[in-house]
Scaffold this active site. Structure first.
Site, short mmCIF file in Angstrom:
data_model
loop_
_atom_site.label_atom_id
_atom_site.label_comp_id
_atom_site.label_asym_id
_atom_site.label_seq_id
_atom_site.Cartn_x
_atom_site.Cartn_y
_atom_site.Cartn_z
N ASP A 22 -0.46 0.23 93.26
CA ASP A 22 -0.79 -0.55 92.06
C ASP A 22 -2.30 -0.67 91.97
OD1 ASP A 22 -1.05 -2.82 90.12
OD2 ASP A 22 1.13 -2.88 90.35
N GLY A 65 -0.96 -6.40 87.14
CA GLY A 65 -0.14 -7.03 88.17
C GLY A 65 -0.98 -7.93 89.04
N ASP A 73 -5.23 3.86 91.47
CA ASP A 73 -4.92 4.13 90.06
C ASP A 73 -4.17 5.47 89.99
OD1 ASP A 73 -5.04 4.91 87.33
OD2 ASP A 73 -6.72 3.54 87.05
N ASN A 103 0.86 13.40 88.01
CA ASN A 103 0.61 13.28 89.45
C ASN A 103 1.90 12.95 90.20
OD1 ASN A 103 -2.14 13.81 89.38
ND2 ASN A 103 -2.69 11.68 88.97
N TYR A 162 0.54 3.59 73.79
CA TYR A 162 1.69 3.24 74.62
C TYR A 162 2.92 4.05 74.20
CZ TYR A 162 5.07 0.10 76.98
OH TYR A 162 6.06 -0.43 77.77
N TYR A 172 9.69 19.17 83.65
CA TYR A 172 9.72 19.37 85.10
C TYR A 172 11.15 19.60 85.59
CZ TYR A 172 4.99 19.01 86.89
OH TYR A 172 3.69 19.29 87.21
P1 NAD Z 1 3.35 -5.34 84.22
O1 NAD Z 1 2.12 -5.20 83.43
O2 NAD Z 1 3.68 -6.67 84.80
O3 NAD Z 1 3.43 -4.27 85.38
C1 NAD Z 1 2.81 -3.02 85.33
C2 NAD Z 1 2.14 -2.77 86.69
O4 NAD Z 1 1.55 -1.48 86.69
C3 NAD Z 1 1.03 -3.78 86.98
O5 NAD Z 1 1.17 -4.27 88.29
C4 NAD Z 1 -0.25 -2.95 86.81
O6 NAD Z 1 -1.32 -3.45 87.59
C5 NAD Z 1 0.23 -1.58 87.22
N1 NAD Z 1 -0.55 -0.47 86.63
C6 NAD Z 1 -0.89 -0.29 85.33
N2 NAD Z 1 -1.59 0.84 85.18
C7 NAD Z 1 -1.69 1.41 86.41
C8 NAD Z 1 -2.30 2.59 86.91
N3 NAD Z 1 -2.96 3.43 86.10
N4 NAD Z 1 -2.22 2.83 88.24
C9 NAD Z 1 -1.57 1.99 89.07
N5 NAD Z 1 -0.98 0.86 88.66
C10 NAD Z 1 -1.03 0.57 87.34
O7 NAD Z 1 4.55 -4.87 83.24
P2 NAD Z 1 6.11 -4.87 83.48
O8 NAD Z 1 6.72 -5.68 82.41
O9 NAD Z 1 6.45 -5.15 84.90
O10 NAD Z 1 6.44 -3.34 83.14
C11 NAD Z 1 6.70 -2.37 84.16
C12 NAD Z 1 7.07 -1.05 83.52
O11 NAD Z 1 8.22 -1.20 82.67
C13 NAD Z 1 5.96 -0.47 82.63
O12 NAD Z 1 5.92 0.92 82.81
C14 NAD Z 1 6.43 -0.79 81.22
O13 NAD Z 1 5.96 0.15 80.29
C15 NAD Z 1 7.95 -0.73 81.37
N6 NAD Z 1 8.61 -1.56 80.36
C16 NAD Z 1 8.64 -2.93 80.47
C17 NAD Z 1 9.27 -3.68 79.48
C18 NAD Z 1 9.37 -5.19 79.58
O14 NAD Z 1 9.93 -5.82 78.66
N7 NAD Z 1 8.92 -5.84 80.61
C19 NAD Z 1 9.84 -3.05 78.37
C20 NAD Z 1 9.75 -1.67 78.28
C21 NAD Z 1 9.16 -0.92 79.29
#
Ligand code: NAD
Ligand code: UDP
Length: 318
Positions: free
Chosen positions: A33, A38, A56, A99, A145, A159
């Site tokens: 992360d 987060g 990242d 990646n 997004y 893939y």
């Molecule tokens: P969140 O923002 O709490 O969690 C995302 C995490 O990814 C964070 O910890 C952030 O620091 C990390 N992150 C972001 N970009 C990064 C990068 N380039 N490299 C490494 N870490 C990175 O959001 P969430 O609600 O826990 O969502 C998690 C996943 O589920 C996401 O991919 C989101 O698109 C998907 N999603 C969530 C929802 C929802 O309602 N919560 C709905 C649709 C999709």
């Protein structure tokens, strides 16, 4: 014997709940992360049980050994966060996905993608089945997004076709619960925090737009079931709770369960805000034998309890 699993985005809202479930069943977890949205607080209680790597995913991945499975959750999920640096959001979805797919290919690991109902855009079909191709603005403020996640799905399926990588794609509809970030602007966390702090609830537009809200525990159960399906099951499969509410109905429920009957204030509707959203979940029911169990009233009460505790701790510290 447990598996060795990589969770990207593991310090986020959903990722931290997933890690709890993986550890509970005996898996070994490595979490990547970049802490963009987060927080280490979300995984504080399991820090000595996992390997945490601050990295990242748009950058080449560090050498972390062999994985059986990869769950890719890394991506900011709330509109204010994913729009803050749209180019980085797009890179996260596409370069990050590349990646991870390369890692999955070279290691012959299964890879799971947290895709989203946003691939349907502002849907012209209601409710949304997986076969619907969506109505997405490719150049709007949500596109980084929406199109990023659509591009990620494209990469996953290419893939799978080109290299035989085993892919598992779920499309998540609005999910809520404890460990949501109070600052990330999503409607449930906003309304709960506002109501608990006796501030007006900020309804965008006239509040007649709809969403269908899924409680986090139900969603994570769906993740695990999807990852455990036979290799030929790729998805995409919708995961969400089909009970649909307007934002006005949600506001009323939040006030009911906090017991603070605060007024509503009406702000302008963000650009390209989808008018309605509800998943068709017959695939998930049929293929995964999954359906959501926690309804909105119960889920809100659990989430309100979490935010009450968080706000109390914060005010004690200040
Ligand atoms: P969140 O923002 O709490 O969690 C995302 C995490 O990814 C964070 O910890 C952030 O620091 C990390 N992150 C972001 N970009 C990064 C990068 N380039 N490299 C490494 N870490 C990175 O959001 P969430 O609600 O826990 O969502 C998690 C996943 O589920 C996401 O991919 C989101 O698109 C998907 N999603 C969530 C929802 C929802 O309602 N919560 C709905 C649709 C999709
Ligand atoms: N919304 C709202 N008040 C808020 C935050 C959001 O009325 O304080 C609305 C927003 O315009 C959208 C819905 O609630 O119509 C869900 O927004 P959220 O950001 O939670 O998720 P998404 O738009 O990505 O589904």
């Amino acid at each position: 014997m447990g598996k060795r699993i990589l969770v990207t985005g593991g310090a986020g809202f959903l990722g931290s709940h997933l890690i709890d479930r993986l550890l509970a069943r005996g898996d070994t977890v490595v979490c990547i992360d970049n802490l963009q949205t987060g927080s280490l607080q979300n995984i504080e209680h399991v820090r000595d049980q996992i390997t945490f790597v601050e990295h990242d995913i748009i950058m080449p991945l560090p050498e972390l050994g062999k994985f059986d499975e990869i769950f890719n959750l890394a991506c900011p999920a709330s509109p204010i966060h994913y729009q803050a640096d749209p180019v980085h959001t797009f890179k996260t979805s596409v370069l990050g996905m590349l990646n991870l797919l390369e890692l999955a290919r070279t290691q012959k690991a299964k890879i799971f993608q947290a895709s989203t109902s946003e691939v349907y855009g502002d849907p012209s079909i209601h409710p949304q089945p997986e076969v619907y191709w969506g109505n997405v603005n490719p150049i709007g403020i949500r596109s980084c997004y929406d199109e990023g996640k659509r591009g990620a799905e494209t990469l996953l399926f290419d893939y799978a076709r080109m290299y035989g990588v085993v892919i598992k794609v779920v499309r998540i509809f609005n999910t809520y619960g404890p460990r949501m970030d109070a600052q990330d602007g999503r409607v449930i966390s906003n309304f709960i925090v506002q109501s608990l702090q006796s501030q007006p609830l900020t309804v965008y537009g006239n509040g007649e737009q709809t969403r269908s809200f899924c409680y986090v525990d139900d969603l994570i159960e769906g993740f695990l079931k999807m990852m455990d399906t036979p290799d030929h099951i790729q998805g995409p499969i919708n995961l969400g709770n089909p009970n649909e509410f307007t934002m006005l109905e949600l506001a009323e429920k939040v006030n009911l369960w906090t017991g603070n009957h605060v007024p509503l204030t009406f702000n302008s509707l963000p650009k390209d805000d989808p008018k309605q959203r509800q998943p068709v979940i017959s695939e998930a029911q049929h293929v995964l034998n999954w359906h959501p169990k926690v309804m909105l009233d119960e889920g809100l009460q659990r989430t309100i309890a979490y935010f009450k505790e968080r706000l109390a701790v914060k005010s004690e510290r200040s």
